[in-house]
Design an enzyme around this catalytic site. Structure first.
Site, PDB file in Angstrom:
ATOM      1  CG  PHE A 481      -1.657   1.341   1.363  1.00  0.00           C
ATOM      2  CD1 PHE A 481      -2.767   1.599   0.586  1.00  0.00           C
ATOM      3  CD2 PHE A 481      -1.212   2.323   2.247  1.00  0.00           C
ATOM      4  CE1 PHE A 481      -3.441   2.817   0.698  1.00  0.00           C
ATOM      5  CE2 PHE A 481      -1.875   3.540   2.372  1.00  0.00           C
ATOM      6  CZ  PHE A 481      -3.003   3.777   1.590  1.00  0.00           C
ATOM      7  CB  CYS A 482       1.997   3.507  -2.460  1.00  0.00           C
ATOM      8  SG  CYS A 482       3.045   4.976  -2.661  1.00  0.00           S
TER       9      CYS A 482
END
Length: 734
Positions: A481-482
């Site tokens: 997840f960014c």
């Protein structure tokens, strides 16, 4: 696999649930033992030894059933030493099938049933069937076999517990899901009660079993039914103080103001049991304040609140840089800290609750704020370039300016696309039959656990996938997840993500070149020589003559640092054929072995493959390694945001600096199964699997479906359950 030495099931403590103790003690609802059985758990009685000594053949037979010695069991039965219809001591009435069931000996159980053993025979102190014994300890494979062989799931033991009650008591989510999908509805009610009017969801809530509570709620369990003491599942969840259980029940409408027979609501119980913190957090995450009053949301449309969170950093970046450029250093830093603190507080209190009520230190990272910070920085870079740098350098640095505009356009386009992109979602299954088929197949091959079955989507997990709370879906070939793009990175947007990073750092390089030329232009215009120690005259001139542009450039270069780290890690992973998630999992692998059965695996040794048997015999984490594993600190979170934690993992693994993570492919070292050699790995990642498309399209376009290359072979990542065989040469390994 452990062996139960002797005895029957443990008894449940019987205490009046209406007494004061029912609030201040856990004893009234103490569940049947859900941990691996032991002698102390299931004692037979004082005359056990003498009884066994009178019949050594029966004792030997029982020992063989416990240990899974199928050859011995067969020998004794076929020689007529044991009568299958009467293979128990009269004083305990515990058959060989009971012992095989409670010790997870599937091979022995199959043989005994095939020879005529009664699957519904009740024995032991609790007058329980082999099905009850297996369910009490969560042995889903035994339960499945016994049900297929005619075991009656509606029978109850002496405590009044049926199959569903005992499955919940086991706290094994895999067994709970099996019973929900195959038994509940047709044969057992989801709201069946025991003699104390306790439903399965009440038991699950008391045990603090959030996975079972969530599954029961998915099957529409009634969480309003109270037991004989007036306790609902929410009351018992408050006693236990498990935040996720409390949250699930409150979100679904649990009444925390309802009173028990002792006129105590959840607030009173939480004070007596000292679980106020858990209850308060659950209330906050469910949309209530600490007093149980609904939180007022200023934005009716959550998207509007998200947009404001996203836009706020644009203003903050420009305002803070302007303050830093105008005021003296001390005053500027003071104002910057105050503005940053006040802005985040306002967002957390008035804006973010309109779309996210999550608590905890990392909750803010799951908002669009960091994505807005990155986008806002790009906007201010564009402003400075368009209004100051471009007019002064358009003729002196035409290439740098042209390339900057190209990279800026690509960067903004890719950013918008990534924020809105599908990383490769597999959503929740809504039909029963596909789930039943998947469960039966996993049981057949001995893989029915949380590694291979998703308890959130009720689908078989493809290899390399991971469930994302952010997207509420399985993400195929999940990477990470960014927060900088406010999205997950997976199969369908991974290549696009790396192109975004490359365009970002390339644009920063061009902007730097153009800015240096702009500062040189200012120096020439001022006809003054500036000196700033080791820095070039141009940089010194920029600092004195256009401090705002200088600070924008400095901020941009700082941003480029974490982008560079992230690119380095991402390119290394494509070179090795692994994902960020797989890299992190490898570093935690030995730790997982020491944390218990986190995958809810109850596969009998009869069905285990070589890999599972090897994992079963792996040593636990030693004390030195355990001492190095610490909770993630604030610094660790910051390192994670800029990619430094991944750099450390890569360096340690590549150069042999970690005993827990080894990326080398030398024979003595652990290797990743997805590493097919660097040439094949790069082709797998960068090229589409459609060989009929032009090469430039295969290289530049992102995946449009779940089919992609792996090991040089086209695979469907949505149904990837086995990896392709290696087809690379040894000299290709790195």
């Amino acid at each position: 696999m452990g062996t139960v030495e002797e005895g029957t099931e443990s008894q449940t403590t019987n205490v009046d649930p209406n007494s004061q103790a029912s609030v201040t003690s856990l004893e009234p609802i103490a569940p049947a033992n859900s941990n691996p059985a032991s002698t102390s758990d299931i004692s037979l009685g004082a005359n056990e030894s003498s009884t066994h000594n009178q019949n050594p053949e029966l004792q030997e037979y029982r020992d063989a059933c416990q240990s899974g010695d199928l050859a011995k069991v067969k020998e004794m039965v076929e020689l007529g030493l044991i009568d299958i219809t009467h293979d128990y001591h009269e004083d305990e009435m515990v058959s060989g099938l009971h012992w095989a069931s409670i010790n997870n000996r599937l091979g022995v159980a199959k043989y005994l049933v095939g020879k005529g053993a009664d699957v519904n025979f009740k024995g032991g102190n609790l007058k329980a069937t082999p099905l009850h014994w297996a369910a009490r300890y969560g042995y889903v494979y035994i339960v499945d076999f016994l049900l297929e062989s005619g075991a009656d799931p509606t029978l109850t033991d002496h405590q009044g517990f049926n199959l569903l009650h005992l499955s919940i008591n086991s706290s094994n989510i895999m067994l709970v899901l099996y019973v929900l999908f195959f038994v509940v509805g047709d044969k057992i009610s989801i709201d069946c009660v025991d003699p104390d009017n306790r439903t399965p969801i009440l038991w699950a809530a008391y045990q603090g079993d959030s996975l079972s509570v969530k599954a029961l709620l998915d099957f529409k369990a009634d969480f309003r039914i109270a037991d004989n003491g007036g306790f609902t599942p929410l009351h018992w969840a408050t006693v236990k103080g498990q935040p996720q259980v409390l949250k699930h029940l409150i979100e679904n409408g649990g009444d925390f103001l309802q009173n028990t027979n002792d006129n105590k609501n959840c607030f009173v119980i939480s004070q007596e049991m000292r679980t106020e913190h858990s209850l308060t957090n659950a209330l906050l995450e469910s949309g209530f304040n600490a007093e149980g009053v609904p939180i007022i949301k200023l934005f009716k449309n959550p998207q509007h609140a998200k947009l404001l969170t996203f836009v706020t950093p644009w203003i903050l970046v420009g305002l803070i840089l302007k303050i830093m450029a105008t005021l003296n250093t001390f005053v500027a830093i003071t104002f910057t800290v105050l503005i940053g603190w006040a802005s985040t507080k306002i967002l957390k209190k008035f804006v973010i609750p309109s779309y996210s009520l999550r608590q905890g230190g990392n909750a803010f990272l799951k908002t669009p704020f960091l994505a807005g910070l990155l986008f806002g920085s790009v906007i201010w870079v564009f402003y400075v370039w368009l209004t100051r740098v471009l007019p002064a350098t358009v003729f002196d640095e035409p290439l740098a300016n042209a390339l900057f505009f190209v990279f800026l356009t690509v960067c903004l386009g890719l950013f918008g696309s990534l924020v809105l992109s599908d990383p490769g979602r597999i959503t929740k299954e809504q039909e029963l039959e596909p789930v039943r088929i998947a469960i039966k197949e996993l049981l057949r091959i001995g893989k029915f656990d949380t590694r291979h079955f998703c308890v959130d989507t009720y689908k078989r997990k493809p290899l390399r996938s991971k469930f994302s709370r952010f997207n509420e879906a399985l993400i195929v070939r999940f990477d990470h997840f960014c927060p900088w793009i406010y999205n997950d990175v997976g199969l369908l947007n991974h290549k696009q993500f790396i192109y975004f990073l490359l365009s970002l750092v390339s644009g920063v390089s061009c902007f730097f070149i153009a800015c240096i030329e702009y500062f040189d232009f200012l120096e020439d215009e001022s006809k003054t020589d500036f000196k700033c120690g080791i820095f070039d005259d141009e940089i010194c001139a920029g600092f004195h003559l256009d401090t705002f542009a200088f600070l924008v450039l400095s901020w941009t270069l700082i941003q480029a640092v974490w982008v560079f780290f992230l690119i380095a890690v991402q390119l290394f992973q494509t070179f090795k054929g692994i994902t960020n998630q797989e890299l992190n999992s490898a570093s935690r692998k030995r730790h997982a072995r020491d944390s218990g059965n986190e995958f809810f695996t109850t596969t009998p040794t009869d069905l285990m493959d070589a890999e599972d048997l090897e994992a079963l015999n792996q040593p636990a984490l030693d004390s030195e390694e355990a001492s190095q594993l610490k909770p993630r600190t604030c610094g660790g979170v910051c390192f994670g945001l800029i990619g430094l934690d991944q750099i450390v993992l890569v360096v340690k693994g590549f150069f042999g600096g970690s005993r827990n993570l080894q990326l080398s492919h030398r024979p003595s070292h652990l290797s990743f199964e997805t590493n097919y050699g660097w040439r094949t790995n790069l082709k797998d990642f960068w090229l589409l699997s459609d060989t009929t498309a032009p090469l430039w399209q295969r290289l530049l376009y992102s995946q449009r479906g779940f089919k992609a290359l792996l090991g040089g072979t086209e695979v469907d990542y949505q149904k990837l359950y086995t990896l392709p065989s290696p087809r690379f040469l040894a000299d290709e390994m790195v």
